[in-house]
Design an enzyme around this catalytic site. Sequence first.
Site: not given
Ligand code: GRF
Length: 211
Positions: A15, A90, A93, A109, A141, A143-145
Amino acid sequence: MSFRIGVLVSGEGSNLQALIDTVHGRGGMEIVCVGSNNPDARALARAEAAGIETGRFPAGSYGSREERDAVLASWLGERRVELVVLAGFMEVLGPAYIRRFRGHTVNVHPSLLPAFPGVHAIDQALAQGVRLMGVTVHFVDEGVDSGPIIAQEAFDPVTYSRDIAAVERRVHEIEHRLLPRVVRLIAAGRVRIDPENPRSVIVDEDGVGDD
Ligand code: GRF
């Protein structure tokens, strides 16, 4: 004056790569720094290859998670970052970070939130046999997602025979389009919280393209 973006990562960084390829140095947007909790994340090498400053913030090197989050927030603040993108970051925060960057941090997500927050979202959705899977980009925020949703895109996993590798490829393909699109919209001032409902985000998509 460019729109200054910080990205936080933990792993592969596909990403981040999509952001480097389609956002960085375009339309007045600049990724000024990439931080990670994982010093060995491949994403850091991608940032360095693009000439972007990196920082390593493993929680174990600090007295507490709270202390690490405060240092990370200061690092981003010193670089005058206007938007922080969690791109496969991952860890959750805590308040020391959120106090400073609430409303200025987004996350991608791999599920249609509020279904399947947290880790292993794709496996959970497949195990549940849902007919719609997808990707969500949302404000972060404490929370988690759980923060306000900015954008979602869905697909039917049956089209991919519920095969995990094929579904993951589809998820990534959507992520690599949807996340940069949201970043462009935010940089263009097209995204705001609904003053009538703090859970709801108003997005003005007129005239903002995909690339
Ligand atoms: C993605 O699928 C994202 O949705 C999740 O972690 C993955 C990260 O992939 N939170 P990358 O490190 O961007 O390849």
